[in-house]
Scaffold this motif. Structure first.
Motif, PDB file in Angstrom:
ATOM      1  N   ARG A  22      -7.118  -0.985  27.153  1.00 40.74           N
ATOM      2  CA  ARG A  22      -8.085  -0.686  26.094  1.00 40.74           C
ATOM      3  C   ARG A  22      -7.408  -0.723  24.732  1.00 40.74           C
ATOM      4  O   ARG A  22      -6.379  -0.095  24.527  1.00 40.74           O
ATOM      5  CB  ARG A  22      -8.719   0.678  26.342  1.00 40.74           C
ATOM      6  N   GLY A  23      -7.993  -1.467  23.815  1.00 40.01           N
ATOM      7  CA  GLY A  23      -7.430  -1.560  22.476  1.00 40.01           C
ATOM      8  C   GLY A  23      -6.081  -2.230  22.439  1.00 40.01           C
ATOM      9  O   GLY A  23      -5.230  -1.888  21.623  1.00 40.01           O
ATOM     10  N   MET A  24      -5.867  -3.217  23.285  1.00 40.90           N
ATOM     11  CA  MET A  24      -4.560  -3.860  23.395  1.00 40.90           C
ATOM     12  C   MET A  24      -4.530  -5.184  22.655  1.00 40.90           C
ATOM     13  O   MET A  24      -5.503  -5.947  22.659  1.00 40.90           O
ATOM     14  CB  MET A  24      -4.212  -4.077  24.866  1.00 40.90           C
ATOM     15  N   SER A  25      -3.405  -5.468  22.013  1.00 46.70           N
ATOM     16  CA  SER A  25      -3.211  -6.757  21.353  1.00 46.70           C
ATOM     17  C   SER A  25      -1.985  -7.485  21.891  1.00 46.70           C
ATOM     18  O   SER A  25      -1.685  -8.597  21.479  1.00 46.70           O
ATOM     19  CB  SER A  25      -3.043  -6.558  19.834  1.00 46.70           C
ATOM     20  N   GLN A  26      -1.278  -6.882  22.829  1.00 47.69           N
ATOM     21  CA  GLN A  26      -0.041  -7.437  23.360  1.00 47.69           C
ATOM     22  C   GLN A  26      -0.264  -8.788  24.032  1.00 47.69           C
ATOM     23  O   GLN A  26      -1.166  -8.935  24.859  1.00 47.69           O
ATOM     24  CB  GLN A  26       0.559  -6.471  24.392  1.00 47.69           C
TER      25      GLN A  26
END
Length: 270
Positions: A22-26
Motif C-alpha cells: 500500500r502506497g508503494m513506489s519501489q
C-alpha cells in the motif's frame, strides 16, 4: 506483520502467502519466483516487463506469474496498492487436479482484466487476513482457482537442446548457489558457448544466469531465515555480507528480511 509499505501473512493450512502493498513506489528488478503469483492492482500505474513483453498496468488489472517467469516493474503514476497471493507449485497442482486439470498448467497471459476473478482473489486475500475459518478460506480459495482455469493452458515445448542446456545450468546453480559461480565453468558444464548460453537462458527464463543465481539465493535464504537470523542466512546462501543480502532481499520481496522472518512465528499472522 507490517513494514513501511507492506502487510504480509502466511496461511499454514492453505500453504499460501498473502501480501498487501500500500502506497508503494519501489521498483522491482527482473526476477522470478519458484511459486505462482496471483496479484491484483487496486491503485497506481506501472510499467511491466514480463517474458520479454512490455505493457502498462493499472487499477483493476490482475497479474498472473507462473514459476520461473521473469518479470520487472517500475512506477509510472500514482502510488501502488497491490494484493498478491503466492501459491507453491505443489499446492497449485493438487488444487487443479481436484478441479479436473491433470497436467501442470501455465498461464496463457500475464495480465487480465476480469471483475469476477478480481473479486474472488480479493475474497481469498481478505479471508486470510481476517483469519476466517479454515472452511471459509478453503472454499474461497477453490472458487478463485475455478475462475482461473480459463486463463490456463498446457505448457509449450521449446527447443530441446536449449531446454536441456538451460535446465542443466539451473540444476547446477541450484546445487552450488552457496559458492562463487563462474560463467565460463557453467558454459563448459552444459557444452555451450557463453553467447549461446546467455541467449538460451534469457529466451527460456527471461533473465541472465547471474540474475537466476541471485533469485535462487534469495529463495534459499527465505527458507533458512525462518529459523535463523538474517546475518547467518546471508552467509549460508553465498551473499558477501548481511548488508548486501538485506538490499537484495528487499529489492526482490518488497520487505526487509527480518519482517519476513517474523511471518513464520505463527500459522497466520499479521
Amino acid at each position: 506483520m507490517k513494514c513501511a509499505d507492506c502487510v504480509a501473512c502466511r496461511d499454514r493450512e492453505l500453504m499460501v502467502e498473502a501480501y498487501w502493498f500500500r502506497g508503494m513506489s519501489q521498483p522491482f528488478p527482473a526476477h522470478f519466483h519458484d511459486y505462482y503469483v496471483l496479484g491484483l492492482v487496486e491503485a497506481g500505474c506501472r510499467h511491466l516487463v514480463c517474458g520479454g513483453v512490455e505493457q502498462e498496468i493499472g487499477t483493476g488489472d490482475v497479474l498472473l506469474f507462473q514459476p520461473g517467469m521473469s518479470h520487472a516493474c517500475t512506477q509510472t503514476g500514482g502510488l501502488l496498492s497491490y494484493r498478491a497471493l503466492n501459491v507453491p507449485e505443489t499446492v497449485m497442482a493438487e488444487r487443479m487436479r481436484c478441479l479436473g486439470a491433470e497436467q501442470m498448467l501455465r498461464f496463457s497471459r500475464s495480465v487480465v482484466r476480469d471483475a469476477q476473478f478480481s473479486d474472488a482473489l480479493r475474497a481469498v486475500h481478505q479471508a486470510i487476513f481476517c483469519c476466517d475459518s479454515l472452511q471459509q478460506r478453503r472454499t474461497a480459495f477453490s472458487e478463485m482457482l475455478f475462475l482461473l482455469l480459463p486463463y490456463c493452458t498446457a505448457e509449450k515445448e521449446h527447443t530441446r537442446k536449449e531446454r536441456k542446456a538451460v535446465c542443466a545450468a539451473c540444476a547446477w546453480i541450484q546445487a552450488h548457489y552457496e559458492e562463487p559461480v563462474d560463467l565460463a565453468a557453467l558454459c563448459s558444464r552444459v557444452h555451450l558457448s557463453k553467447a549461446a548460453l546467455l541467449r538460451a537462458f534469457v529466451r527460456e527464463k527471461g533473465i541472465t544466469p547471474y540474475r537466476y543465481l541471485e533469485t535462487v539465493r534469495i529463495a534459499a535464504a527465505k527458507v533458512l531465515q525462518r529459523g535463523m537470523r538474517p546475518a547467518e542466512a546471508a552467509l549460508r546462501t553465498g551473499f558477501a555480507d548481511q548488508s548486501h543480502f538485506s538490499r537484495q532481499f528487499r529489492r526482490h520481496m518488497g520487505l526487509p528480511p527480518g519482517v519476513y522472518r517474523k511471518m513464520f512465528q505463527k500459522g497466520v499472522e499479521k
